[in-house]
Scaffold this motif. Structure first.
Motif, PDB file in Angstrom:
ATOM      1  N   ASN A 118      28.869  -2.247 -23.184  1.00  0.00           N
ATOM      2  CA  ASN A 118      29.140  -0.889 -23.645  1.00  0.00           C
ATOM      3  C   ASN A 118      27.886  -0.021 -23.670  1.00  0.00           C
ATOM      4  O   ASN A 118      27.816   0.966 -24.384  1.00  0.00           O
ATOM      5  CB  ASN A 118      29.788  -0.927 -25.032  1.00  0.00           C
ATOM      6  N   PRO A 121      25.542   4.387 -19.619  1.00  0.00           N
ATOM      7  CA  PRO A 121      25.072   4.231 -18.246  1.00  0.00           C
ATOM      8  C   PRO A 121      23.733   4.939 -18.045  1.00  0.00           C
ATOM      9  O   PRO A 121      23.515   6.015 -18.599  1.00  0.00           O
ATOM     10  CB  PRO A 121      26.175   4.869 -17.411  1.00  0.00           C
ATOM     11  N   GLN A 122      22.846   4.333 -17.297  1.00  0.00           N
ATOM     12  CA  GLN A 122      21.513   4.908 -17.075  1.00  0.00           C
ATOM     13  C   GLN A 122      21.440   5.550 -15.695  1.00  0.00           C
ATOM     14  O   GLN A 122      21.840   4.939 -14.714  1.00  0.00           O
ATOM     15  CB  GLN A 122      20.449   3.805 -17.171  1.00  0.00           C
ATOM     16  N   PRO A 123      20.938   6.790 -15.630  1.00  0.00           N
ATOM     17  CA  PRO A 123      20.796   7.411 -14.309  1.00  0.00           C
ATOM     18  C   PRO A 123      19.787   6.644 -13.458  1.00  0.00           C
ATOM     19  O   PRO A 123      18.903   5.970 -14.003  1.00  0.00           O
ATOM     20  CB  PRO A 123      20.293   8.816 -14.624  1.00  0.00           C
ATOM     21  N   PRO A 124      19.927   6.719 -12.142  1.00  0.00           N
ATOM     22  CA  PRO A 124      19.002   5.987 -11.286  1.00  0.00           C
ATOM     23  C   PRO A 124      17.568   6.462 -11.518  1.00  0.00           C
ATOM     24  O   PRO A 124      17.329   7.653 -11.651  1.00  0.00           O
ATOM     25  CB  PRO A 124      19.464   6.338  -9.869  1.00  0.00           C
ATOM     26  N   SER A 125      16.653   5.524 -11.624  1.00  0.00           N
ATOM     27  CA  SER A 125      15.257   5.910 -11.759  1.00  0.00           C
ATOM     28  C   SER A 125      14.415   4.823 -11.143  1.00  0.00           C
ATOM     29  O   SER A 125      14.836   3.675 -11.058  1.00  0.00           O
ATOM     30  CB  SER A 125      14.881   6.085 -13.223  1.00  0.00           C
ATOM     31  N   SER A 126      13.270   5.193 -10.684  1.00  0.00           N
ATOM     32  CA  SER A 126      12.365   4.180 -10.153  1.00  0.00           C
ATOM     33  C   SER A 126      10.970   4.722 -10.278  1.00  0.00           C
ATOM     34  O   SER A 126      10.783   5.897 -10.552  1.00  0.00           O
ATOM     35  CB  SER A 126      12.682   3.886  -8.692  1.00  0.00           C
ATOM     36  N   TYR A 198      10.606  21.316 -16.425  1.00  0.00           N
ATOM     37  CA  TYR A 198      10.396  20.623 -15.154  1.00  0.00           C
ATOM     38  C   TYR A 198      10.329  19.120 -15.327  1.00  0.00           C
ATOM     39  O   TYR A 198       9.912  18.608 -16.354  1.00  0.00           O
ATOM     40  CB  TYR A 198       9.114  21.130 -14.486  1.00  0.00           C
ATOM     41  N   ASP A 199      10.750  18.430 -14.287  1.00  0.00           N
ATOM     42  CA  ASP A 199      10.681  16.979 -14.251  1.00  0.00           C
ATOM     43  C   ASP A 199      10.359  16.577 -12.828  1.00  0.00           C
ATOM     44  O   ASP A 199      11.136  16.901 -11.946  1.00  0.00           O
ATOM     45  CB  ASP A 199      12.033  16.396 -14.681  1.00  0.00           C
ATOM     46  N   TRP A 237      11.160  16.213  -3.801  1.00  0.00           N
ATOM     47  CA  TRP A 237      12.283  17.138  -4.017  1.00  0.00           C
ATOM     48  C   TRP A 237      12.394  17.624  -5.453  1.00  0.00           C
ATOM     49  O   TRP A 237      13.104  18.570  -5.715  1.00  0.00           O
ATOM     50  CB  TRP A 237      13.584  16.440  -3.608  1.00  0.00           C
ATOM     51  N   SER A 238      11.698  16.974  -6.392  1.00  0.00           N
ATOM     52  CA  SER A 238      11.848  17.453  -7.765  1.00  0.00           C
ATOM     53  C   SER A 238      10.552  17.989  -8.368  1.00  0.00           C
ATOM     54  O   SER A 238      10.581  18.566  -9.448  1.00  0.00           O
ATOM     55  CB  SER A 238      12.439  16.367  -8.660  1.00  0.00           C
ATOM     56  N   SER A 239       9.425  17.816  -7.680  1.00  0.00           N
ATOM     57  CA  SER A 239       8.170  18.354  -8.212  1.00  0.00           C
ATOM     58  C   SER A 239       8.151  19.865  -8.039  1.00  0.00           C
ATOM     59  O   SER A 239       8.566  20.389  -7.014  1.00  0.00           O
ATOM     60  CB  SER A 239       6.979  17.736  -7.478  1.00  0.00           C
TER      61      SER A 239
END
Lengths: 275, 508
Positions: A118, A121-126, A198-199, A237-239
């Motif tokens: 339960n 859920p964790q978003p994809p991260s690396s 920002y992230d 793409w996110s910087s």
């Protein structure tokens, strides 16, 4: 470091080691259990920012092995421990305690099953490569710049013409506060007024792992090419770092680099030094 | 000017004001203050303290002009100078959600004291007969009371004092006169959004709120209400304002999208039970057309889905709805240049967009968050709120955005300072699929027409996620029972064997 928690744990352990054992003869297994719990508490609650769970599990596994090794190093003690476990399982007076323990262990496993099924859920991260290796050369506004040999052309002035150098620093200051401080902050700590939106977060230049360990040519590359010039392992793409070649001249970029080092008090890593 | 007049009037009225020693520090303290000032403060506040410096034109609210003696945050009566402690507090804590950072921990207490003394040198009045003003006493705050009568009294005070004229009926900073507000220097200034306590410049504790309406904010349209609000009503007003906001912005990172059986009909009720997530919006300052002071600072999002469609609701606070004029992500905006301010501020409508990848991303990869690029285009759910339609645009970067001809269902309404825009579109569009139990990257962009935002002058967010919560979740009862029994069985085996051996040993 959460000093308060660590001190409390240390005090409790001192009490166990030198206080309690004086009046009560502590069973070796109980003593090991107390140490195990104390170390677990120290890792889980005593360190700030908190350690990731996987690291704590790893540490505790090592500690468990160490404690078992300690126990088995002495045959006498090992035998004693084995006997006390055996006695717990056969002696009639421990029957209730045994039943409780026999219920609690599978209940804990069931609870763990429940929580692992339960989990939110964790978003994809690396891992993101923060300082990717630079290309050997870049094209800046039509001219090619070799990053492995390029030096800051204004750096010489620091020793030959102090007044001219100070002027470039002042110019760098102007450029920084016209363009950079909204994200990198007044104090270059990466906490400008837009940083929270920002992230990844903007770089903190006061940190010893940013400009202090980089060559000026590396900074030139990062400023000139920004996020769009990052390799894919750095999640370009996110910087939010703009490609400043569209806004600033070559000299302006070298000036702002000088200002970053002047303001933070760091020295750039010299060209040719190994990474 | 106003402060001089006030001082003059007070001077005439009370010629015999006892002159106390002004707290100006020593020569050495002021000199040390100047050293810190020139390095840390001058680029926004000016070397002469006159708010004329390289960064000033890019900032709103405009950095303080210290030569005016007008300090927003004070513990002294409206129109008076601040105390040394007031100035130190502003330096220490900064002004949240402006370019003024909190210097506590960066500068030492001594440096902050020296700075305060140096700032006083910019305004000669600090050295005059009114340089040592009396502090308005703030009584100890009683604990917060959510008693309905108490809060209703607060609301009455709020209404009676016309707070809503600027701050809006429900405190969203959307009062009737809010769009016209300017500070003493003629620069536009916004009434505080009381539903976002964390943005209060003079602090967000209940004592701070009390002090702000007791002392007013000099240089702004916010007056003092010391004379008009009775002592016994003050905490009621504080608690009413306090009740309008949660404690922290509580920024999220993932929108949990709930499953629904049946058709998704866009309406208020559709999203009622869906969890709400709040994301920060900041200015687009990465590409030309930079927006240094975006009109919107956050967006609340809810979403639901069914077998084939997904519906997303966006809400944000906006002091006025611009439903005339037009907007478009492709409109060319001149580069921000302090020498040539953007004068084409009128005629732009409000607009909003949801940004999604154009294809299901593999791993971490996603489109460049500035409208994508040719390698990985972006799917832009765009609506101009002057129209009643919405469409999917394909973005390959700013200036390279095309309508791909897919219409979206959309509903939009503006009420008391809140825009509510709902989109509905297919869960599978082209190469983008949104299966259950997966994370889909999402980001947002808002154009505040009132603020002259159009094209690339806009507010934007970073990449966040949508997560489609599975409609049917696997029950955990069976696996729990299974593991319980397995472990119990193993225990019984061990204990049984140990007992057996012990018994044998005894009989032997």
């Amino acid at each position: 470091m959460n000093l308060f928690v660590l001190l409390a744990i240390a005090a409790a352990m001192v009490l166990v080691q030198f206080g309690v054992t004086r009046w009560v003869k502590l069973n070796l297994l109980a003593w090991m259990g107390i140490w195990w719990v104390a170390l677990w508490a120290a890792f889980s609650y005593g360190i700030n920012p908190p350690l990731p769970n996987s690291i704590i599990v790893l540490f505790m596994a090592i500690i468990t092995i160490a404690l078992v090794a300690y126990l088995s190093a002495d045959n006498e003690e090992l035998k004693q421990a084995q006997e006390s476990i055996g006695r717990f399982m056969v002696t009639r007076q421990y029957r209730v305690a045994l039943l409780i323990v026999m219920f609690l262990i599978p209940a804990a496993v069931a609870a763990w099953t429940f929580s692992s099924m339960n989990q939110a859920p964790q978003p994809p991260s690396s891992g993101r490569t923060i300082h990717p290796p630079p290309p050997s050369s870049i094209t800046f506004q039509g001219t090619s710049i070799n990053l492995t040999t390029a030096n800051n052309p204004l750096r010489e002035l620091q020793h030959t013409d102090e007044a001219a150098f100070a002027e470039h620093v002042a110019s760098g200051r102007r450029i920084y506060f016209e363009n950079c401080f909204y994200c990198h902050g007044d104090n270059m700590e990466g906490a400008g007024m837009f940083a929270h939106g920002y992230d990844p977060l903007p770089a903190n230049f006061n940190d010893a792992t940013t400009i202090a360990m980089l060559q000026e040519s590396y900074l030139f590359w990062r400023i000139a090419k920004g996020a769009p010039g990052l390799p894919s392992e750095s999640t370009p793409w996110s910087s939010a770092m703009p490609a400043w070649e569209d806004f600033l001249t070559e000299e302006e970029i070298w000036e702002v680099i000088i200002f970053l080092y002047e303001f933070t008090g760091f020295e750039p890593r010299a060209q040719g030094m190994p990474h | 000017m106003r402060i001089l007049l006030t001082l003059l009037l007070v001077y005439i009225a009370y010629p015999a004001v006892a002159q106390q020693e002004n707290d100006l520090g020593t020569e050495a303290q002021r000199a040390e203050g100047k050293e810190v000032y020139d390095i840390k403060c001058a680029h926004c506040h000016g070397y002469e303290g006159d708010a004329s410096a390289v960064a000033t034109p890019y900032l709103r609210p405009t950095p303080r002009d210290f030569t005016s003696g007008n300090y927003k945050f004070r513990s002294t009566a409206s129109g008076e100078l601040p105390t040394t402690e007031d100035i130190k507090r502003s330096i220490r804590l900064g002004m949240p959600y402006t370019s003024m950072p909190a210097w506590e921990g960066i500068l030492s207490e001594t440096e902050i004291t020296n700075l305060a003394y140096y700032l006083k040198t910019f305004e000669p009045a600090f050295d005059g007969p009114y340089g040592n003003p009396t502090v308005v006493e703030i009584p100890r705050a009683p604990s917060y009371s959510a008693d309905p009568d108490h809060l209703a009294r607060g609301q009455e005070i709020f209404a009676a004092n016309q707070c809503a004229d600027c701050h809006g009926e429900n405190g969203r900073g959307n009062g009737e006169s809010a769009p016209e507000l300017v500070d003493d220097w003629g620069d536009p200034i916004r009434a505080a959004d009381m539903t976002k306590r964390w943005t209060f410049r003079a602090g967000a504790t209940r004592e701070d709120i009390y002090r702000t309406f007791m002392t007013g904010l000099n240089g702004t349209p916010m007056p003092s209400y010391e004379q008009t609000i009775d002592a016994e009503d003050r905490w009621a007003l504080v608690d009413y304002v306090w009740s309008l906001s949660r404690d922290t912005p509580d920024y999220g990172t993932t929108v949990t999208v709930q499953g629904r059986s049946g058709e998704l009909v866009l309406s208020e009720g559709l999203f009622e039970a869906a969890p709400e997530v709040y994301f920060p919006i900041v200015g687009q300052i990465i590409e030309p057309g930079r927006a240094f002071y975006p009109g919107v600072n956050g967006i609340s999002v809810k979403a639901v889905y069914n077998n084939s469609e997904i519906a997303i609701q966006l809400q944000w606070h906006d002091m006025t709805a611009e439903t005339d004029g037009m907007n478009n992500p492709l409109i060319e905006v001149p580069m921000f240049d302090p020498a040539q301010p953007d004068t084409t501020m009128d005629g732009w409508s409000d607009a909003v967009a949801i940004l999604l990848p154009s294809r299901t991303p593999e791993g971490l990869e996603r489109p460049y968050f500035m409208f994508g690029d040719s390698r990985f285009p972006m799917s832009i759910w765009y609506t101009d709120l002057a129209t009643d339609s919405a469409a999917v645009l394909i973005g390959q970067g700013s200036g390279r955005i095309a309508d791909n001809g897919i219409a979206l269902e959309r509903s939009a309404s503006y009420e008391d300072g809140v825009w509510t825009v709902q989109f509905k579109g297919p869960r599978n569009q082209g190469e983008l699929t949104m299966p259950e139990a997966t994370f889909v990257p999402i980001s947002f962009t808002i154009w505040d027409g009132f603020n002259g935002e159009r094209g690339n002058k806009r507010g934007l967010s970073a990449w966040y996620h949508l997560y489609l919560e599975p409609m049917e979740t696997q029950s955990s009862v069976l696996p729990m029972a299974k593991w319980f029994l397995i472990v119990l069985g193993a225990e019984l085996l061990i204990v049984g064997l140990v007992n057996l051996r012990a018994r044998r040993r005894k009989t032997a």
